[in-house]
Design a protein around this motif. Structure first.
Motif, PDB file in Angstrom:
ATOM      1  N   ALA A 114       0.826  -1.210   0.000  1.00  0.00           N
ATOM      2  CA  ALA A 114       0.000   0.000   0.000  1.00  0.00           C
ATOM      3  C   ALA A 114       0.862   1.262   0.000  1.00  0.00           C
ATOM      4  O   ALA A 114       0.475   2.282  -0.566  1.00  0.00           O
ATOM      5  CB  ALA A 114      -0.931   0.002   1.198  1.00  0.00           C
ATOM      6  N   SER A 115       2.026   1.207   0.613  1.00  0.00           N
ATOM      7  CA  SER A 115       2.897   2.391   0.681  1.00  0.00           C
ATOM      8  C   SER A 115       3.502   2.744  -0.668  1.00  0.00           C
ATOM      9  O   SER A 115       4.045   3.829  -0.842  1.00  0.00           O
ATOM     10  CB  SER A 115       4.006   2.187   1.711  1.00  0.00           C
ATOM     11  OG  SER A 115       4.972   1.274   1.236  1.00  0.00           O
ATOM     12  N   ARG A 116       3.413   1.839  -1.631  1.00  0.00           N
ATOM     13  CA  ARG A 116       4.009   2.066  -2.948  1.00  0.00           C
ATOM     14  C   ARG A 116       3.044   2.733  -3.930  1.00  0.00           C
ATOM     15  O   ARG A 116       3.355   2.826  -5.106  1.00  0.00           O
ATOM     16  CB  ARG A 116       4.485   0.745  -3.532  1.00  0.00           C
ATOM     17  CG  ARG A 116       5.634   0.153  -2.745  1.00  0.00           C
ATOM     18  CD  ARG A 116       6.123  -1.118  -3.385  1.00  0.00           C
ATOM     19  NE  ARG A 116       7.202  -1.675  -2.586  1.00  0.00           N
ATOM     20  CZ  ARG A 116       7.455  -2.953  -2.488  1.00  0.00           C
ATOM     21  NH1 ARG A 116       6.745  -3.831  -3.144  1.00  0.00           N
ATOM     22  NH2 ARG A 116       8.437  -3.373  -1.734  1.00  0.00           N
ATOM     23  N   THR A 117       1.893   3.200  -3.448  1.00  0.00           N
ATOM     24  CA  THR A 117       0.934   3.843  -4.342  1.00  0.00           C
ATOM     25  C   THR A 117       1.479   5.181  -4.821  1.00  0.00           C
ATOM     26  O   THR A 117       2.413   5.740  -4.240  1.00  0.00           O
ATOM     27  CB  THR A 117      -0.423   4.074  -3.640  1.00  0.00           C
ATOM     28  OG1 THR A 117      -0.217   4.983  -2.561  1.00  0.00           O
ATOM     29  CG2 THR A 117      -1.017   2.777  -3.135  1.00  0.00           C
ATOM     30  N   ARG A 118       0.868   5.732  -5.851  1.00  0.00           N
ATOM     31  CA  ARG A 118       1.325   6.994  -6.434  1.00  0.00           C
ATOM     32  C   ARG A 118       0.610   8.202  -5.832  1.00  0.00           C
ATOM     33  O   ARG A 118       0.550   9.247  -6.464  1.00  0.00           O
ATOM     34  CB  ARG A 118       1.123   6.962  -7.942  1.00  0.00           C
ATOM     35  CG  ARG A 118       1.964   5.926  -8.628  1.00  0.00           C
ATOM     36  CD  ARG A 118       1.801   6.040 -10.123  1.00  0.00           C
ATOM     37  NE  ARG A 118       2.527   5.010 -10.802  1.00  0.00           N
ATOM     38  CZ  ARG A 118       3.714   5.174 -11.368  1.00  0.00           C
ATOM     39  NH1 ARG A 118       4.302   6.344 -11.337  1.00  0.00           N
ATOM     40  NH2 ARG A 118       4.305   4.182 -11.968  1.00  0.00           N
ATOM     41  N   ALA A 119       0.106   8.086  -4.638  1.00  0.00           N
ATOM     42  CA  ALA A 119      -0.581   9.198  -3.984  1.00  0.00           C
ATOM     43  C   ALA A 119       0.430  10.247  -3.527  1.00  0.00           C
ATOM     44  O   ALA A 119       1.623   9.964  -3.384  1.00  0.00           O
ATOM     45  CB  ALA A 119      -1.369   8.681  -2.784  1.00  0.00           C
ATOM     46  N   THR A 120      -0.074  11.461  -3.300  1.00  0.00           N
ATOM     47  CA  THR A 120       0.789  12.514  -2.776  1.00  0.00           C
ATOM     48  C   THR A 120       1.147  12.192  -1.328  1.00  0.00           C
ATOM     49  O   THR A 120       0.514  11.349  -0.690  1.00  0.00           O
ATOM     50  CB  THR A 120       0.094  13.885  -2.816  1.00  0.00           C
ATOM     51  OG1 THR A 120      -1.010  13.855  -1.906  1.00  0.00           O
ATOM     52  CG2 THR A 120      -0.378  14.235  -4.216  1.00  0.00           C
ATOM     53  N   ARG A 121       2.136  12.884  -0.806  1.00  0.00           N
ATOM     54  CA  ARG A 121       2.559  12.681   0.584  1.00  0.00           C
ATOM     55  C   ARG A 121       1.404  12.935   1.549  1.00  0.00           C
ATOM     56  O   ARG A 121       1.181  12.161   2.481  1.00  0.00           O
ATOM     57  CB  ARG A 121       3.740  13.589   0.900  1.00  0.00           C
ATOM     58  CG  ARG A 121       4.241  13.435   2.324  1.00  0.00           C
ATOM     59  CD  ARG A 121       5.451  14.260   2.578  1.00  0.00           C
ATOM     60  NE  ARG A 121       6.597  13.439   2.191  1.00  0.00           N
ATOM     61  CZ  ARG A 121       7.805  13.904   1.981  1.00  0.00           C
ATOM     62  NH1 ARG A 121       8.041  15.179   2.089  1.00  0.00           N
ATOM     63  NH2 ARG A 121       8.792  13.113   1.650  1.00  0.00           N
ATOM     64  N   ALA A 122       0.639  13.986   1.327  1.00  0.00           N
ATOM     65  CA  ALA A 122      -0.499  14.311   2.189  1.00  0.00           C
ATOM     66  C   ALA A 122      -1.579  13.238   2.094  1.00  0.00           C
ATOM     67  O   ALA A 122      -2.171  12.854   3.106  1.00  0.00           O
ATOM     68  CB  ALA A 122      -1.079  15.673   1.817  1.00  0.00           C
ATOM     69  N   GLU A 123      -1.832  12.725   0.894  1.00  0.00           N
ATOM     70  CA  GLU A 123      -2.830  11.666   0.722  1.00  0.00           C
ATOM     71  C   GLU A 123      -2.388  10.391   1.428  1.00  0.00           C
ATOM     72  O   GLU A 123      -3.194   9.717   2.078  1.00  0.00           O
ATOM     73  CB  GLU A 123      -3.068  11.389  -0.764  1.00  0.00           C
ATOM     74  CG  GLU A 123      -3.792  12.506  -1.493  1.00  0.00           C
ATOM     75  CD  GLU A 123      -3.787  12.332  -3.003  1.00  0.00           C
ATOM     76  OE1 GLU A 123      -4.714  12.880  -3.637  1.00  0.00           O
ATOM     77  OE2 GLU A 123      -2.871  11.672  -3.551  1.00  0.00           O
ATOM     78  N   LYS A 124      -1.102  10.072   1.321  1.00  0.00           N
ATOM     79  CA  LYS A 124      -0.584   8.878   2.000  1.00  0.00           C
ATOM     80  C   LYS A 124      -0.693   9.031   3.513  1.00  0.00           C
ATOM     81  O   LYS A 124      -1.075   8.094   4.216  1.00  0.00           O
ATOM     82  CB  LYS A 124       0.872   8.618   1.608  1.00  0.00           C
ATOM     83  CG  LYS A 124       1.037   8.018   0.239  1.00  0.00           C
ATOM     84  CD  LYS A 124       2.499   7.718  -0.042  1.00  0.00           C
ATOM     85  CE  LYS A 124       2.687   7.141  -1.422  1.00  0.00           C
ATOM     86  NZ  LYS A 124       4.079   6.797  -1.707  1.00  0.00           N
ATOM     87  N   ALA A 125      -0.357  10.213   4.030  1.00  0.00           N
ATOM     88  CA  ALA A 125      -0.433  10.452   5.472  1.00  0.00           C
ATOM     89  C   ALA A 125      -1.871  10.322   5.965  1.00  0.00           C
ATOM     90  O   ALA A 125      -2.124   9.702   7.006  1.00  0.00           O
ATOM     91  CB  ALA A 125       0.124  11.833   5.815  1.00  0.00           C
ATOM     92  N   ALA A 126      -2.812  10.880   5.223  1.00  0.00           N
ATOM     93  CA  ALA A 126      -4.227  10.787   5.604  1.00  0.00           C
ATOM     94  C   ALA A 126      -4.699   9.336   5.554  1.00  0.00           C
ATOM     95  O   ALA A 126      -5.429   8.880   6.449  1.00  0.00           O
ATOM     96  CB  ALA A 126      -5.077  11.660   4.694  1.00  0.00           C
TER      97      ALA A 126
END
Length: 160
Positions: A39-51
């Motif tokens: 899941a951590s390897r997704t292409r989401a932004t840093r803020a999206e990953k943190a949320a």
């Protein structure tokens, strides 16, 4: 000797299959960790990953048995109040809090490994050194106001 065992050069017998070497709970934790890494390897932004990470932590806490859930909710609040720069994340299926991407502290519910108490612990990046020996994990059966204060102070020190 069974198929699950082998003999080392020194003549000792060791387990060679993961099913014999790990408990069902340990295997489940490893599977959860593999999902977390994927899941951590997704292409989401840093803020999206943190949320997403914080939402996953809160979801995991909500799934816990009542006594563990209450402690985990309080510990989450104490950490957010005392070290808001720590990033909530799941770590082997447990609520954890990271500094610079490395897990600093974690909460392990009693239910996780069928233990008689929950555990709040720190990893080696925590700045808790005190001489040649210091505690890095604490057994919890419930939390008092004094416990919360102590956890807050330890988290502040560990995250410094």
């Amino acid at each position: 000797m069974t198929d699950a065992q082998k003999t080392t050069q020194a003549g000792r017998t060791t387990e060679s299959t993961s099913s014999a070497a790990f408990t069902a709970e340990e295997r489940a934790a490893m599977k959860e960790r593999a999902k977390e890494v994927k899941a951590s390897r997704t292409r989401a932004t840093r803020a999206e990953k943190a949320a997403a990470e914080e939402a996953a932590v809160l979801e995991k806490i909500a799934e816990m048995q009542d006594s563990d859930r209450v402690m985990a909710e309080r510990i989450h609040a104490v950490i957010r109040d005392n070290a808001p720069h720590l990033a909530p994340k799941l770590w082997y299926g447990m609520p954890a809090y990271a500094k610079d991407g490395k897990v600093l502290c974690f909460f392990q519910s009693a239910e996780k490994f069928n233990a008689r108490y929950a555990t709040f612990g720190f990893n080696d990046i925590a700045s808790l050194d005190d001489g040649t020996m210091w505690p890095t994990a604490f057994a919890l059966t419930r939390l008092t106001a004094a416990d919360e204060t102590r956890i807050g102070a330890l988290v502040k020190q560990a995250a410094s």
